[in-house]
Design an enzyme around this catalytic site. Structure first.
Site, PDB file in Angstrom:
ATOM      1  N   GLU A 121      48.065  35.022  33.033  1.00  0.00           N
ATOM      2  CA  GLU A 121      46.776  35.655  32.730  1.00  0.00           C
ATOM      3  C   GLU A 121      46.542  35.772  31.224  1.00  0.00           C
ATOM      4  O   GLU A 121      46.284  36.847  30.703  1.00  0.00           O
ATOM      5  CB  GLU A 121      46.679  37.022  33.422  1.00  0.00           C
ATOM      6  CG  GLU A 121      46.699  36.913  34.940  1.00  0.00           C
ATOM      7  CD  GLU A 121      46.526  38.229  35.684  1.00  0.00           C
ATOM      8  OE1 GLU A 121      46.823  39.287  35.100  1.00  0.00           O
ATOM      9  OE2 GLU A 121      46.086  38.188  36.849  1.00  0.00           O
ATOM     10  N   ASP A 171      48.904  39.736  44.966  1.00  0.00           N
ATOM     11  CA  ASP A 171      48.741  40.783  43.958  1.00  0.00           C
ATOM     12  C   ASP A 171      48.477  42.148  44.598  1.00  0.00           C
ATOM     13  O   ASP A 171      47.357  42.645  44.528  1.00  0.00           O
ATOM     14  CB  ASP A 171      47.572  40.401  43.030  1.00  0.00           C
ATOM     15  CG  ASP A 171      47.514  41.279  41.795  1.00  0.00           C
ATOM     16  OD1 ASP A 171      48.445  42.078  41.590  1.00  0.00           O
ATOM     17  OD2 ASP A 171      46.540  41.165  41.042  1.00  0.00           O
ATOM     18  N   GLU A 189      45.580  50.329  42.811  1.00  0.00           N
ATOM     19  CA  GLU A 189      44.528  49.418  42.347  1.00  0.00           C
ATOM     20  C   GLU A 189      43.686  48.873  43.502  1.00  0.00           C
ATOM     21  O   GLU A 189      42.469  48.938  43.469  1.00  0.00           O
ATOM     22  CB  GLU A 189      45.163  48.265  41.568  1.00  0.00           C
ATOM     23  CG  GLU A 189      44.146  47.223  41.129  1.00  0.00           C
ATOM     24  CD  GLU A 189      44.764  46.084  40.331  1.00  0.00           C
ATOM     25  OE1 GLU A 189      45.979  46.091  40.108  1.00  0.00           O
ATOM     26  OE2 GLU A 189      44.006  45.173  39.936  1.00  0.00           O
TER      27      GLU A 189
HETATM   28  C1  GCU Z   1      46.663  42.522  38.452  1.00  0.00           C
HETATM   29  C2  GCU Z   1      45.868  43.550  37.721  1.00  0.00           C
HETATM   30  C3  GCU Z   1      45.956  43.367  36.236  1.00  0.00           C
HETATM   31  C4  GCU Z   1      47.411  43.264  35.807  1.00  0.00           C
HETATM   32  C5  GCU Z   1      48.101  42.173  36.585  1.00  0.00           C
HETATM   33  C6  GCU Z   1      49.605  42.133  36.328  1.00  0.00           C
HETATM   34  O1  GCU Z   1      46.046  41.273  38.371  1.00  0.00           O
HETATM   35  O2  GCU Z   1      44.526  43.506  38.132  1.00  0.00           O
HETATM   36  O3  GCU Z   1      45.341  44.467  35.628  1.00  0.00           O
HETATM   37  O4  GCU Z   1      47.499  43.004  34.451  1.00  0.00           O
HETATM   38  O5  GCU Z   1      47.957  42.414  37.953  1.00  0.00           O
HETATM   39  O6  GCU Z   1      50.335  42.628  37.160  1.00  0.00           O
HETATM   40  O7  GCU Z   1      50.044  41.614  35.313  1.00  0.00           O
END
Ligand code: GCU
EC number: 3.2.1.131
Length: 674
Positions: free
Chosen positions: A281, A360, A388
């Site tokens: 990400e 996730d 979440e």
């Molecule tokens: C999810 C979450 C993110 C977080 C990511 C992670 O996608 O929405 O906010 O950074 O997990 O675990 O790295």
């Protein structure tokens, strides 16, 4: 005080119980120098719960009854026990003409655990005269991950602002110590204080400008046996060191990290280590330089090894720029595809941290096949305590029941009995550095967790990390009694609500392992196609006749990542557990489930049922008026009513979506919007 102490809120014990304890607590012999933490906790408990202030001595006493606290080696009584670094013993025995309640272990940290456990047992009504307890944690790493940012915000935080940071500064106050007390009382031994996404200012947390202050924080947590860890940015040598690369095989980079490690350990000699979200990400990682995760992680691990630190490397790696028209790439396969080939290549002080499922933290996913897939790699199970995707602490959703199912999952990696719990406690593959990480649900709100009942999630996480064999019903009972006292009705109703709540949430949101029908970005509330045409690899591909992704051997091949018999069980629509049906299969709406009902009708039914169950929770809670503190009563009541309203929204949006897709009405003629 502008916050409550959750399960550590010591209340007065009934007079007869307090009476029996007075003799024991009037004199306490503590054979451990520098033990103010032990004394403070005993004093606090005695004053509030028994109504006396103990006298403390640093030598054995001549008294009829007393408590003696000390490490095995400093006791006048010789006991031949191997308790390890964190195990402790509580034992009532007679010695030298006295009756002694002994609290002992091999380290100071073990004594802290022992004291908290003793007080817990007394509060739960165990007889002090008969104490005979030997406890050792099963998993070595029992960590909380805070996704806190230096500006005080918390990524996916639903309980206020950070208790660690504000306006780019590190906060240290009474609450810091009280947090350490809460965590030590449930056996947590490590805290990563900053977000895994290390951007902007957070990159500087390992810089000298912050290390001085971090040292103070570490000093407080150390007293409670808790180590501090930091999330780092893999490209720090560029951002902080002025280098033109962060290539892990470049000697200048490795040297920069070695020097950085030395600097950190000069301030914090027992610093835990780094948590790294790399190549994930948009966070930089070794792939940017054509290197593997193993090369990246090992380079950092070698910088920390001389000081005893570890690198915790996250397996949450996938293509986050997928095209929804691409039917070949399956995000569920990504963690395994990335990490399985590297099994055996990681240094001993590297631990791979793996989310419980392959996607996730959805309300239900199968267990990540990396558990059982990597036999020669240390592993940490990552759970999300913060809700979440499970109601963001507005909805009551106790996660302990789900976690217990995950821990009891048999991977069959070494035949029957290869449970996830035996992987994370290190016994199955005979590895030492394993354990648990929970993404914290804590913020600076009055009750720490936003929803008062969400404290149970934090409590259950700690207790399961200490002992994954513990029954979840028992953990729930403990939490309720410690938090609300002995009222039978409170115990009955709250445990009913907690034990049922995850299933209820699943029913009115996305049953059958569907997941993802949420609003993009903030992830709250229903949106059936919110993630359907996005880049995140999160599709259900519903059309007029069927829904779900075929992840079988005939589809994306995800099922092949499991050991037999799961491979075959998941692969076959007739044997696949129904609560994961749409995770593994593409299923026609008229497919008949074991109940004889169609998938579609069951979808409708579950959504109606889920809302009815929330109505039932409200009734159960109303019955507790005047039995729980009024402020808690009101706060929870308010959230339950929000939950009901939002559960109805979920029900109506999801049912309407399926009705509009299929044109098939509800057999029972309930209201669905045309
Ligand atoms: C999810 C979450 C993110 C977080 C990511 C992670 O996608 O929405 O906010 O950074 O997990 O675990 O790295």
């Amino acid at each position: 005080m502008d916050y409550r102490m959750c399960w550590l809120e010591y209340r007065g014990l009934p007079a007869d119980a307090a009476g029996k304890l007075k003799d024991w607590f009037s004199s306490v012999s503590i054979l451990e120098p520098g033990s103010s933490v032990l004394k403070d906790e005993i004093r606090r408990f005695s004053e509030r719960s028994i109504g006396i202030t103990p006298r403390f001595y640093s030598r054995p006493l001549k008294k009829e009854k007393y408590i003696m606290v000390g490490r095995l080696e400093s006791l006048p009584i010789k006991l031949d026990e191997n308790l390890g670094e964190e195990g402790f013993m509580l034992r009532t025995l007679e010695w030298n003409g006295s009756k002694i309640l002994l609290v002992t272990g091999e380290t100071k940290k073990a004594l802290v655990y022992g004291i908290f456990d003793l007080m817990k047992r007394i509060r739960l009504g165990e007889d002090i005269e008969k104490m005979n307890v030997l406890e050792k944690p099963k998993a070595k790493f029992r960590m909380l991950n805070h996704w806190d940012n230096l500006d005080g915000t918390i990524e996916r935080g639903y309980a206020g602002n950070s208790i660690f940071f504000k306006d780019n500064r590190i906060i240290i106050n009474q609450r810091t110590q009280d947090y350490a007390r809460l965590l030590a009382s449930i056996g947590i031994n490590g805290v990563v204080i900053n977000n895994v996404n290390v951007k902007k200012r957070e990159v500087y947390l390992i810089d000298s400008i912050y290390l001085k202050r971090l040292k103070k924080l570490a000093d407080i947590f150390r007293e409670y046996g808790i180590k501090i860890y930091l999330s780092i940015n893999f490209a720090s040598p560029v951002y902080l060191g002025g280098l033109d690369t962060a290539d892990p095989l470049d000697e200048r980079v490795a040297r920069w990290w070695r020097e950085k490690a030395r600097e950190i350990y000069d301030y914090i000699p027992d610093f835990g280590g780094f948590l790294v979200k790399a190549d994930s990400e948009f966070n930089p990682g070794p792939h940017m330089f054509g290197r593997t995760h193993a090369e990246g992680a090992n380079m950092l691990a070698r910088a920390l090894a001389p000081f005893g630190g570890v690198v915790i490397w996250r397996a949450f790696v996938y293509n986050c720029l997928q095209d929804w028209r691409d039917y070949k790439t399956d995000r569920a396969k990504a963690a395994y595809d990335n990490f399985k080939p590297l099994d055996g290549q990681f240094d001993d002080n590297v631990i791979i941290q793996i989310k419980y499922g392959p996607m996730d933290f959805q309300v239900r996913e199968p267990v990540n096949p990396l558990f059982g897939g990597m036999e020669r790699t240390n592993q940490i199970l990552e759970l999300q305590i913060t809700q979440e995707y499970t109601g963001q602490q507005i909805h009551l959703c106790f996660l302990g029941t789900l976690w217990k199912e995950i821990l009891e999952f048999d991977t069959f990696a070494k035949g029957e009995g290869s449970y996830v719990k035996r992987i994370v406690d290190g016994t199955l593959f005979d590895r030492e550095n394993n354990g648990f990480a929970g993404v914290s649900n804590v913020g600076d709100s009055v009750n720490w967790t936003g929803h008062d009942l969400a404290q149970a999630n934090l409590y259950a996480f700690g207790r399961l990390a200490w002992n994954p064999d513990e029954e979840i019903e028992r953990i729930v009972e403990e939490w309720i009694k410690l938090t609300f006292g002995d009222d039978e009705k409170v115990l009955e109703n709250v445990s009913y609500m907690l034990m049922k709540s995850h299933r209820t949430y699943e029913k009115y949101t996305t049953p059958f392992g569907l997941g993802w029908m949420v609003n993009p970005g903030h992830h709250y509330g229903p949106n059936p196609e919110g993630y359907e045409y996005s880049k995140w690899g999160t599709y259900h591909r519903a059309n007029w006749e069927a829904i779900g992704v075929d992840r079988t051997s005939r589809g994306t091949g995800y099922t092949l990542q499991y050991h037999s018999p799961w491979k075959e069980i998941y692969d076959d629509i007739n044997t696949c557990p129904e609560d994961l049906l749409l995770f593994f299969h593409r299923v026609r709406y008229d497919h008949r489930l074991k109940s004889g009902k169609t998938l579609l009708q069951t979808m409708y039914d579950l959504h109606f049922e889920g809302v009815e169950e929330v109505e039932e929770f409200i009734k159960k809670w109303e019955e507790l008026k005047d039995r729980v503190p009024p402020d808690i009563f009101e706060r929870v009541k308010e959230r339950l009513h929000m939950q009901l309203e939002h559960a109805k929204e979920w029900r109506d949006v999801i049912n309407t979506y399926f009705y509009r897709r299929t044109g098939i009405p509800d057999e029972k003629g309930r209201k669905i919007y045309p």
